[in-house]
Design an enzyme around this catalytic site. Structure first.
Site, PDB file in Angstrom:
ATOM      1  N   LYS A  89       0.834  -1.206   0.000  1.00 17.57           N
ATOM      2  CA  LYS A  89       0.000   0.000   0.000  1.00 17.57           C
ATOM      3  C   LYS A  89       0.869   1.256   0.000  1.00 17.57           C
ATOM      4  O   LYS A  89       1.996   1.221   0.495  1.00 17.57           O
ATOM      5  CB  LYS A  89      -0.867   0.017   1.275  1.00 17.57           C
ATOM      6  CG  LYS A  89      -1.998  -0.980   1.295  1.00 17.57           C
ATOM      7  CD  LYS A  89      -2.854  -0.792   2.548  1.00 17.57           C
ATOM      8  CE  LYS A  89      -3.965  -1.829   2.616  1.00 17.57           C
ATOM      9  NZ  LYS A  89      -4.954  -1.692   1.517  1.00 17.57           N
ATOM     10  N   ARG A 134     -10.304 -11.457   1.650  1.00 13.44           N
ATOM     11  CA  ARG A 134     -11.112 -12.528   1.057  1.00 13.44           C
ATOM     12  C   ARG A 134     -10.380 -13.868   1.128  1.00 13.44           C
ATOM     13  O   ARG A 134     -11.021 -14.907   1.170  1.00 13.44           O
ATOM     14  CB  ARG A 134     -11.508 -12.136  -0.374  1.00 13.44           C
ATOM     15  CG  ARG A 134     -10.353 -11.890  -1.282  1.00 13.44           C
ATOM     16  CD  ARG A 134     -10.714 -11.092  -2.526  1.00 13.44           C
ATOM     17  NE  ARG A 134     -10.825  -9.657  -2.275  1.00 13.44           N
ATOM     18  CZ  ARG A 134     -11.174  -8.759  -3.191  1.00 13.44           C
ATOM     19  NH1 ARG A 134     -11.471  -9.148  -4.422  1.00 13.44           N
ATOM     20  NH2 ARG A 134     -11.242  -7.475  -2.894  1.00 13.44           N
TER      21      ARG A 134
HETATM   22  N1  BES Z   1      -8.237  -3.793   4.160  1.00 16.33           N
HETATM   23  C1  BES Z   1      -8.310  -3.406   2.805  1.00 16.33           C
HETATM   24  C2  BES Z   1      -9.570  -2.621   2.459  1.00 16.33           C
HETATM   25  C3  BES Z   1      -9.661  -1.219   2.994  1.00 16.33           C
HETATM   26  C4  BES Z   1      -9.030  -0.180   2.344  1.00 16.33           C
HETATM   27  C5  BES Z   1     -10.425  -0.952   4.111  1.00 16.33           C
HETATM   28  C6  BES Z   1      -9.158   1.102   2.835  1.00 16.33           C
HETATM   29  C7  BES Z   1     -10.559   0.328   4.582  1.00 16.33           C
HETATM   30  C8  BES Z   1      -9.926   1.358   3.955  1.00 16.33           C
HETATM   31  C9  BES Z   1      -8.283  -4.632   1.910  1.00 16.33           C
HETATM   32  O1  BES Z   1      -7.522  -5.691   2.348  1.00 16.33           O
HETATM   33  C10 BES Z   1      -7.727  -4.201   0.609  1.00 16.33           C
HETATM   34  O2  BES Z   1      -6.591  -3.839   0.569  1.00 16.33           O
HETATM   35  N2  BES Z   1      -8.538  -4.233  -0.427  1.00 16.33           N
HETATM   36  C11 BES Z   1      -8.138  -3.800  -1.720  1.00 16.33           C
HETATM   37  C12 BES Z   1      -8.671  -4.774  -2.728  1.00 16.33           C
HETATM   38  C13 BES Z   1      -8.134  -4.552  -4.105  1.00 16.33           C
HETATM   39  C14 BES Z   1      -6.667  -4.899  -4.151  1.00 16.33           C
HETATM   40  C15 BES Z   1      -8.917  -5.419  -5.060  1.00 16.33           C
HETATM   41  C16 BES Z   1      -8.717  -2.416  -1.966  1.00 16.33           C
HETATM   42  O3  BES Z   1      -9.867  -2.167  -1.613  1.00 16.33           O
HETATM   43  O4  BES Z   1      -8.003  -1.578  -2.495  1.00 16.33           O
HETATM   44 MN    MN Z   2      -5.498  -5.474   1.799  1.00 14.89          MN
END
Ligand code: BES
Ligand code: MN
Ligand code: ZN
Length: 486
Positions: A263, A337
């Protein structure tokens, strides 16, 4: 703070701060002997969340705080919840040791719900996270008494106290920094909860057992971290519980750096909150220990970190979940997931629940779609979805349905494996494709998925919750759902 609940028929005893709830347009009802200056009473309207500090001229209270709950035919429980929190906050601000809350308003059919909302607010309003300061500010408020005017109201207040405390527990788990709330710490918290009730047992599945069970998807996420993963399994079962079995599943990612698909660093610290679904399930069990609902309840919390390292998942890697489906990990940041896939496969195979609800801070897309005041709900069982939406209205933990279309499911089919863990850029609908992915792991169980990525933190200030802390979302929602299921 210790809370006790009395009736307005009992003797009103000496207190530092008397809080009187008042309805707009109705006459102020005060405890026997308490007298206020006429001008103060006359100029107080009782509008929603209106407050007025008054020096009484007689009676067993050093100070009196009037709080308005608004007018209209029906009492709004969300307003009452906020007023309860205002009472606690004002009592702390005034540096008092004891407070009494006087509720002598006709609440009719809503009395129990109003009593519950008030006590929830009072307890949630005392939430602080000072544990980590060298000199934590010790709140002065030690004892609060709620005086209620009906048995229904008081029954609700006793329930609300338990539920408010469970919400605070979830908030504390959320807000604790990631180095102090690791998977092993969540396990320790779950064990503490299990010890609170003879009807709650706990089974902690470690990585060795996961391997035996074939949980290759969950294990692939924790491989990139030096902290081992666990699957926490709490079971609440009373000898005479009904045949209904509900399984609650909460994503317990104690820190999500994204893994190799790392991230951006801005606001990455918020990813300590990626265990908020797990916090909701543990919070719900904390209350279940006291409320002892009629049905059997299972709580599953798959817990892990998601970090980049030499052993971590690499984009393109193939992993196999417990139900045999293979998954191409095209983005290691779509890890929630992956851990839910195995937890839900486990539920379907080993627990066989009648209903399963998972809660997860699953997608940034859910935040884009719904913002911070709503959780998204997905599923194929409309009755279950409707029930959760209704619970959302009653609790103020709002829920809004989003679709899973067959084309979303189709988009999650893999090329090398059965599935891939992200949708195609052209499909969009990231919250829906994530839910569609999960639908492959629920068998034919009645299931709903709550994406709480927006609602778990960052919601607007509501007196009983801060905009800069976790909200404990899910705890009150799940408990309301369970209550109305029977
Ligand atoms: N934990 C995150 C989702 C998230 C992001 C929650 C920001 C709250 C605030 C999750 O594990 C994630 O990183 N999801 C990705 C999925 C994508 C790579 C398909 C996302 O939402 O960017
Ligand atoms: Mn994630
Ligand atoms: Zn995550």
């Amino acid at each position: 703070m210790k809370l006790s609940i009395k009736t307005t028929k009992q003797k009103f005893t000496q207190t530092d701060l008397l809080v009187v709830l008042s309805k707009k347009g109705a006459k102020l009802a005060l405890p026997d002997g308490v007298k206020l200056p006429k001008h103060a009473v006359d100029s107080f309207e009782g509008k929603s969340r209106e407050i007025r500090m008054v020096d009484p001229t007689a009676g067993a209270a050093k100070r009196v705080l009037l709080i308005g709950i608004g007018g209209g035919r029906n009492i709004d429980t969300e307003t009452v919840r906020r007023c309860g929190a205002i009472a606690s906050k004002q009592a702390e601000k005034a540096d008092v040791v004891t407070a009494a809350i006087w509720f002598d308003i006709a609440a009719g059919k809503t009395a129990e719900a109003v009593g519950q909302a008030l006590a929830e607010g009072v307890v949630m309003g005392t939430y602080h996270l000072d544990d980590f300061k060298k000199d934590p500010a010790e709140p002065s408020l030690k004892r609060t008494v709620i005086y209620g005017n009906s048995t229904e109201f008081n029954r609700g207040a006793r329930k609300g106290e338990v539920i408010g405390a469970a919400n605070c527990l979830a908030k504390r788990l959320q807000d604790t920094p990631g180095n102090l709330m690791r998977p092993r710490d969540l396990v320790a918290e779950a064990r503490k909860i299990a010890r609170r009730s003879k009807y709650i047992s706990i089974d902690v599945i470690d990585e060795k057992k996961m391997k035996e069970l074939g949980m290759g998807s969950l294990l692939s996420v924790s491989r990139g971290s030096s902290e081992p993963a666990y699957l926490i399994h709490l079971t609440y079962k009373k000898p005479k519980s009904s045949s209904k079995k509900v399984c609650l599943v909460g994503k317990g990612l104690t820190f999500d750096a994204g893994g190799i698909s790392i991230k951006p660093s801005a606001r990455m610290e918020e990813m300590k909150y990626d265990m908020s679904g797990g916090a909701a399930v543990l919070g719900a069990f904390d209350a279940i220990a006291d409320l002892e609902p009629g049905m059997e309840v299972h709580g599953l919390v798959p817990t892990s970190e998601n970090l980049p390292d030499g052993k971590a998942n690499k984009p393109g890697d193939l992993v196999v979940a417990m139900n045999g489906l293979s998954i191409e990990v095209l983005n290691t940041d779509a890890e929630g997931r992956l851990i839910l896939a195995d937890a839900m496969s486990y539920a379907v195979e080993k627990i066989k629940p009648d209903h399963m609800i998972d809660l997860a801070t699953l997608t940034g897309a859910a935040v884009v779609a719904l913002g911070h005041e709503y959780s998204g709900v997905f599923g194929m069982d409309q009755t279950l979805i409707d029930a959760l939406v209704e619970s959302g209205k009653r609790t103020g933990e709002l829920v809004w349905p989003l679709p899973i279309h067959d084309l979303h499911k189709k988009d999650m089919k893999g090329r090398v494996g059965d599935l891939k863990n992200i949708g195609s850029p052209s499909t969009g609908a990231g919250a829906s494709t994530a839910a569609a992915f999960l639908s492959n792991f629920v068998g034919d169980v009645s299931w709903a998925h709550l994406d709480i990525a927006g609602s778990a933190w960052g919601s607007k200030e509501r007196d009983y919750q801060s905009s800069t802390q976790g909200t404990g979302v899910g705890v009150r929602l799940l408990l309301d759902y369970l209550e109305h299921l029977s």
